[in-house]
Structures are given as structure tokens and as C-alpha cells.
Scaffold this motif. Structure first.
Motif, PDB file in Angstrom:
ATOM      1  N   VAL A   1     -33.745 -23.454  48.467  1.00  0.00           N
ATOM      2  CA  VAL A   1     -33.568 -23.036  47.077  1.00  0.00           C
ATOM      3  C   VAL A   1     -32.145 -22.508  46.857  1.00  0.00           C
ATOM      4  CG1 VAL A   1     -34.458 -21.621  45.183  1.00  0.00           C
ATOM      5  CG2 VAL A   1     -36.030 -22.489  46.932  1.00  0.00           C
TER       6      VAL A   1
ATOM      7  N   VAL B   1     -38.839 -15.104  45.061  1.00  0.00           N
ATOM      8  CA  VAL B   1     -38.867 -15.935  46.278  1.00  0.00           C
ATOM      9  C   VAL B   1     -40.224 -16.599  46.456  1.00  0.00           C
ATOM     10  CG1 VAL B   1     -38.753 -15.872  48.802  1.00  0.00           C
ATOM     11  CG2 VAL B   1     -37.053 -14.639  47.440  1.00  0.00           C
TER      12      VAL B   1
ATOM     13  N   GLU C   1     -41.615 -19.938  44.572  1.00  0.00           N
ATOM     14  CA  GLU C   1     -41.273 -21.301  44.949  1.00  0.00           C
ATOM     15  C   GLU C   1     -42.271 -21.834  45.977  1.00  0.00           C
ATOM     16  OE1 GLU C   1     -38.799 -23.033  43.622  1.00  0.00           O
ATOM     17  OE2 GLU C   1     -37.768 -21.435  42.521  1.00  0.00           O
TER      18      GLU C   1
ATOM     19  N   VAL D   1     -41.419 -22.592  49.863  1.00  0.00           N
ATOM     20  CA  VAL D   1     -41.238 -21.645  50.962  1.00  0.00           C
ATOM     21  C   VAL D   1     -42.366 -21.744  51.989  1.00  0.00           C
ATOM     22  CG1 VAL D   1     -39.882 -20.030  49.569  1.00  0.00           C
ATOM     23  CG2 VAL D   1     -42.365 -19.685  49.813  1.00  0.00           C
TER      24      VAL D   1
ATOM     25  N   THR E   1     -39.970 -16.812  55.614  1.00  0.00           N
ATOM     26  CA  THR E   1     -40.000 -17.022  54.176  1.00  0.00           C
ATOM     27  C   THR E   1     -38.601 -16.961  53.582  1.00  0.00           C
ATOM     28  OG1 THR E   1     -42.233 -16.096  53.996  1.00  0.00           O
ATOM     29  CG2 THR E   1     -40.904 -16.134  51.991  1.00  0.00           C
TER      30      THR E   1
ATOM     31  N   TYR F   1     -36.497 -20.085  51.909  1.00  0.00           N
ATOM     32  CA  TYR F   1     -35.970 -19.985  50.544  1.00  0.00           C
ATOM     33  C   TYR F   1     -34.470 -20.272  50.538  1.00  0.00           C
ATOM     34  CZ  TYR F   1     -35.029 -18.062  45.893  1.00  0.00           C
ATOM     35  OH  TYR F   1     -34.633 -17.906  44.588  1.00  0.00           O
TER      36      TYR F   1
END
Length: 282
Positions: A132, A12, A15, A18, A124, A128
Motif C-alpha cells: 500500500v 492499515v 486494506e 494486509v 501486518t 501494508y
């Protein structure tokens, strides 16, 4: 001791995108009067462009060290956070929410650390999943368990930090229900510095986008508490932009999407108690 494959925290936090969730986390944190007082009295992020950038860079670097660094790098990052916390202590000068004037605060207060950690993890994971992919319930819980290693790094009593997504949601709901949170004039002033940090004229378009995305990314209850104007049209527009960002992000190469340390890290350094580590905005 080293883990043989990447943890969900590494997946996580790898990326870069985030960090778009950090505005959501910071505004939730500032809604706690004792956190707001500590930031107002001891932080310089709102002073000028360089101070804002330096604070953001320090936060990103701490997250990268704690997530992807060696045990030595993680220990050094934690030590820097603790030294910063050592200076953050004082008392409320006037009543704020349910806290009377004279209430003392400290950045080492476990309850305040729990609130900062909880809102950071929540934001967060939400970022994500928005930009994502959606995590499974098991992955969300595993992220929370791994992130609880911050107890070790920051000296928080064992068992204070949430170990599951359900606990994250419960802590936020309880803070709202018990009246712990209060958006005061000071809170709004600090939030304005987060949403529109000092910047040169040529960054004005980027700052406007940051402000709009952050307000759109807030949960309904927090947006209402701050009194931000947000219409159904804004909501539809935000959803379109979020889908577009997610689609574009999935097409970018890892060289662009992820932090350099994430691309080279094969395993996550564990603290002595065997838990993994995760960074959080300070």
C-alpha cells in the motif's frame, strides 16, 4: 467514548491485502516450540479444506470486529478468542529447542501472547508498507501503541505488549538471540499445512501462488531457519511481482480494496482504559 477520526489501526487494517502478511506472522509464531505444540495439539486447521477456511474466516472476522466493530462486537470477539484459549493447554512431549520435555504451555501465557501479537503486528505493518504505502516512523509507533489495547481485550498484564516499532524489532531480535525459537520437524509439518492447506484440485494454482508469495515475504533469517530454497532470481521475481501488486492495488476502488466495515466506520470504539483495539490471527 469515541474517537472523532479513524486511527492508524483502522487505516492499515482496512486494506484487505494486509492478510497476505499473515503467513509471515504464522510461520514466525510456529517457530516458537510452545506455540507449535499448542497448534499441533489443539488446532484443526490442517484437517481439511473446510477447517482451514473456517479458521481463516474466524480470524478475519475477529480482526474486523476488534478494529471496526462497536464495543459490544469487540467484547464478543474477545470473548470468543478467550474461550478458544481456555482449551489450549498442555505440555511438551519431547524436548524442543531450549524447552525440555514436560514444559507446560497455555494460550493464556502472557509471554506466548506477546510473541503472537508481536509477530502479527510486524507482519501486518510490513505487508501494508509493501503493498500500500510506507508508513512514517511516527505512524508505525502509533500503530504499535494502539495495537497494545489487546492487553485489555485478552487480559494481558498492562505493559507487556510493545508500544513502538523499535520494541517490536527488539523482541524479535531477542527471541532469536536467546534461542527461544527452534524450527523442528513438527514446526515444518505445521508450516507445510499453512503454505499448502488441504484444497480441491481446482485451487492448486492459487495455493502454489500463496506458498511462493509467503516464502518470498519471509525475512531472510526465518526463510533460512525453515530451509526454504530461495535464489537471487526468486528475489528479483518477487520484487517485480510486489511492485506490480502495489501498482494495481492503488488503482482499485475502495469497494474492492477495503472491508465493508472500514468504509462505514467513522470512529473506533475504545475500551474503558481509552486505548484502541486491533485484531490478530489466532
Amino acid at each position: 467514548m469515541m474517537r472523532e477520526s479513524r486511527s492508524i489501526v483502522q487505516i492499515v487494517n482496512a486494506e484487505r491485502i494486509v492478510v497476505l502478511g499473515w503467513g509471515r506472522a504464522i510461520l514466525a509464531q510456529l517457530a516458537h516450540p510452545l506455540v507449535a505444540a499448542g497448534v499441533a495439539e489443539h488446532s484443526s486447521f490442517a484437517r481439511d479444506t473446510w477447517s482451514a477456511f473456517r479458521r481463516f474466516r474466524a480470524t478475519v472476522n475477529a480482526m474486523r470486529a476488534l478494529t471496526f466493530g462497536s464495543p459490544e462486537a469487540a467484547r464478543a470477539a474477545a470473548a470468543r478468542i478467550i474461550r478458544t484459549h481456555d482449551r489450549v493447554r498442555g505440555m511438551l512431549r519431547e524436548p524442543s529447542g531450549r524447552f525440555p520435555a514436560g514444559t507446560r504451555y497455555s494460550a493464556h501465557d502472557p509471554d506466548l501472547l506477546v510473541w503472537v501479537h508481536t509477530t502479527t503486528v510486524e507482519a501486518t505493518i510490513t505487508a501494508y508498507e509493501r503493498f500500500v504505502r510506507v508508513l512514517t516512523p511516527e505512524e508505525r509507533d502509533r500503530y504499535c501503541r494502539e495495537a497494545s489495547a489487546m492487553e485489555f481485550w485478552l487480559g494481558i498484564p498492562n505493559g507487556y505488549l510493545p508500544r513502538s516499532w523499535g520494541e517490536i524489532e527488539e523482541k524479535i531480535t531477542r527471541a532469536r538471540r536467546e534461542g527461544t525459537l527452534a524450527v523442528t520437524p513438527l514446526t515444518r509439518q505445521l508450516a507445510d499445512s499453512v503454505l499448502s492447506p488441504p484444497h480441491p484440485w481446482w485451487l492448486a494454482p492459487s495455493v502454489r501462488v500463496w506458498r511462493w508469495l509467503t516464502i518470498g515475504f519471509l525475512p531472510d533469517w526465518l526463510r533460512a531457519a525453515y530451509g526454504f530454497s530461495w535464489s537471487a532470481h526468486d528475489d528479483e521475481r518477487f520484487e517485480r511481482y510486489a511492485r506490480a501488486i502495489r501498482s494495481l492495488w492503488s488503482r482499485l476502488p475502495a469497494l474492492v480494496r477495503t472491508w465493508p466495515e472500514a468504509r462505514s466506520a467513522q470512529s473506533l470504539a475504545l475500551p474503558p482504559d481509552g486505548m484502541t483495539s486491533v485484531g490478530a490471527p489466532q
